[in-house]
Scaffold this motif. Structure first.
Motif, mmCIF file in Angstrom:
data_model
loop_
_atom_site.group_PDB
_atom_site.id
_atom_site.type_symbol
_atom_site.label_atom_id
_atom_site.label_comp_id
_atom_site.label_asym_id
_atom_site.label_seq_id
_atom_site.Cartn_x
_atom_site.Cartn_y
_atom_site.Cartn_z
ATOM 1 N N GLU A 196 9.341 -22.810 -13.591
ATOM 2 C CA GLU A 196 8.603 -23.025 -12.346
ATOM 3 C C GLU A 196 7.921 -24.389 -12.351
ATOM 4 N N GLU A 197 7.342 -24.770 -13.481
ATOM 5 C CA GLU A 197 6.704 -26.087 -13.590
ATOM 6 C C GLU A 197 7.744 -27.200 -13.491
ATOM 7 N N LEU A 198 8.908 -26.990 -14.115
ATOM 8 C CA LEU A 198 9.991 -27.968 -14.047
ATOM 9 C C LEU A 198 10.418 -28.192 -12.597
ATOM 10 N N LEU A 199 10.597 -27.109 -11.861
ATOM 11 C CA LEU A 199 11.028 -27.225 -10.469
ATOM 12 C C LEU A 199 9.935 -27.853 -9.600
ATOM 13 N N ALA A 200 8.677 -27.540 -9.910
ATOM 14 C CA ALA A 200 7.577 -28.120 -9.132
ATOM 15 C C ALA A 200 7.518 -29.636 -9.318
ATOM 16 N N ARG A 201 7.826 -30.094 -10.522
ATOM 17 C CA ARG A 201 7.836 -31.544 -10.768
ATOM 18 C C ARG A 201 9.023 -32.205 -10.079
ATOM 19 N N ARG A 202 10.178 -31.559 -10.182
ATOM 20 C CA ARG A 202 11.383 -32.159 -9.621
ATOM 21 C C ARG A 202 11.447 -32.057 -8.101
ATOM 22 N N PHE A 203 10.914 -30.951 -7.569
ATOM 23 C CA PHE A 203 11.012 -30.702 -6.127
ATOM 24 C C PHE A 203 9.644 -30.295 -5.575
ATOM 25 N N PRO A 204 8.712 -31.232 -5.517
ATOM 26 C CA PRO A 204 7.372 -30.892 -5.002
ATOM 27 C C PRO A 204 7.445 -30.411 -3.562
ATOM 28 N N GLY A 256 17.829 -17.103 -10.481
ATOM 29 C CA GLY A 256 17.301 -16.919 -9.143
ATOM 30 C C GLY A 256 16.319 -18.011 -8.762
ATOM 31 N N LEU A 257 15.527 -18.476 -9.725
ATOM 32 C CA LEU A 257 14.609 -19.588 -9.463
ATOM 33 C C LEU A 257 15.358 -20.887 -9.203
ATOM 34 N N LEU A 258 16.408 -21.123 -9.964
ATOM 35 C CA LEU A 258 17.154 -22.375 -9.849
ATOM 36 C C LEU A 258 18.025 -22.429 -8.605
#
Length: 435
Positions: A126-134, A99-101
């Motif tokens: 969540e941290e991975l997505l924040a880095r990839r998609f700020p 769901g996060l991805l």
């Protein structure tokens, strides 16, 4: 009967059995998601008299609202990116992580992103997505609609979106679409009494206070519930009259017989007001589709007048030839009569024509709910009324799509460079106001 008393098991046996059960549960979940995705793709909920996959999962499979919402969403994403099925089966991904991805997955990055998320905890993803998609905005431009208005006759096959109904809409429409975290919260507090919690804008509060002042001679001061109840009754009467030519209840049963005949029209699809009233009252404002098991579709929203004998084959706009159908079952009937490929090509042509009108700057002339729902979102972004209406006109070609998909189409047709610079400041101000 199977016994669930396990006190006789040794510690090693208990842990061993539990581990095996978890592995089987993961594999079963992946298989369940694959089946859900295929049922969704084939729209097998329609012949079962349900307007959406969500309604079918809750009403037929017995899922809870939250469970149905989550599993449908993951199933759609996994159908598009099959590697998710295997990741769920081996336990390296779970439903929450998918769901996060989901909002970030594309054909270009899916393999890399899924692999990077495998075996991680939620906080790490969540941290991975924040880095990839700020993100620069705290508020999403479009949130999942949690009302049956989204409901339900809607074609809910967008990979990442499941439109679902709130408890509020579920109370009246039979859980037509589903539930999510956003939207008004309704809780029963006593017999035939409910508590409603929602946030509204300043203009709405001003309108409410003005209505209280105007009604102060008949409604006690502070009786907000009575003001809202009276306002909604008036709104419902007005909408029923405009959409279905429904007469006021105070007009009595003889009103239809004495109604003034409608003006003649050369359009074979034109439906006289008196006919609309008769069909609406006969069908009780509900979709009339009935499954082979005798179950009637629960949809009360996004209803349309459907010709049993199609206009294309000479069908007339008479009470006997018309029936109320939700949008999903209206299109389902058309596909069964004319063929799914024919209807698909027809929708694609209509979508192309709508985009052509947008490119030429020609707004849609006919009021269309699929278009009208998009305009307020564009207006919130600071677009002018004329810009919003022209951009939203493209959505007439995809009336069954979720609201988020329709807004994206409007943005794609008009171009993202039309955002006013003032929007980030406005969004920031709304964030601070909520905080």
């Amino acid at each position: 009967m199977k016994s669930y008393c396990l006190s006789h098991l040794s510690d090693p046996a208990l842990v061993r059995d539990l581990t095996a059960l978890v592995a089987r549960d993961r594999a079963t979940t992946a298989a369940l998601l694959a089946h859900l995705a295929e049922v969704d793709e084939r729209k097998l909920y329609l012949p079962d008299a349900h307007p959406s996959m969500y309604s079918w999962c809750v009403g037929v499979l017995g899922f809870s609202e939250e469970s149905a919402h989550k599993r449908i969403r993951v199933a759609r994403v996994a159908r598009r990116f099959p590697a998710i099925f295997q990741a769920i089966a081996d336990g390296s991904l779970n439903l929450s992580l998918v769901g996060l991805l989901a909002p970030y997955l594309t054909l270009e990055n899916a393999a890399e992103l899924i692999q990077a998320a495998r075996g991680r905890k939620r906080a790490e993803v969540e941290e991975l997505l924040a880095r990839r998609f700020p993100r620069s905005e705290s508020l999403p431009m479009v949130v999942a609609i949690t009302g049956a208005a989204a409901g339900p006759g809607e074609d809910q096959r967008s990979p990442g979106t499941v439109q679902v109904s709130t408890p509020l809409s579920g109370c009246h429409h039979g859980g037509q679409s589903g539930a999510a975290s956003e939207g008004p919260k309704v809780s029963p507090i006593a017999e035939e009494r409910y508590e409603l919690r929602l946030s509204v804008g300043k203009e709405t509060i001003e309108d409410l206070r003005r209505a209280q002042a105007l009604m102060s001679h008949t409604v006690p001061a502070g009786a907000v519930d009575q003001v809202i109840a009276l306002a909604l009754k008036s709104l419902v009467r007005d909408l029923e009259c405009r959409k279905f030519a429904a007469r006021s209840r105070s007009q009595g049963p003889t009103a239809l017989r004495h109604a003034t005949p409608s003006r003649a029209s050369d359009d074979p699809r034109h439906i006289p007001a008196a006919v609309k009233r008769a069909v609406w009252e006969r069908d009780l404002g509900r979709c009339t589709f009935v499954s082979e098991r005798g179950e009637r579709c629960p949809a009360h929203s996004r209803l349309e007048f459907d010709h049993a004998d199609p206009v294309a084959r000479g069908g007339l706009a008479t009470v006997g030839n018309l029936r109320l159908r939700c949008r999903a079952h209206n299109q389902y009937a058309a596909e069964r009569m004319f063929g799914a490929e024919f209807m698909k090509e027809k929708r694609e042509r209509a979508q192309g024509a709508a985009r052509g009108r947008v490119a030429e700057g020609v707004p849609a002339t006919k009021v269309n709910p699929a278009v009208e729902e998009v305009i307020p979102w564009l207006r919130q972004l600071g677009w002018r009324a004329d810009e919003s209406r022209i951009a939203a006109a493209a959505c007439a070609a995809i009336p069954d799509a979720p609201l988020e998909e329709r807004v994206r189409l409007a943005l794609a047709c008009a171009g993202r460079n039309r955002f006013p610079r003032a929007f980030p400041a406005r969004a920031e101000a709304r964030c601070e106001a909520r905080a």
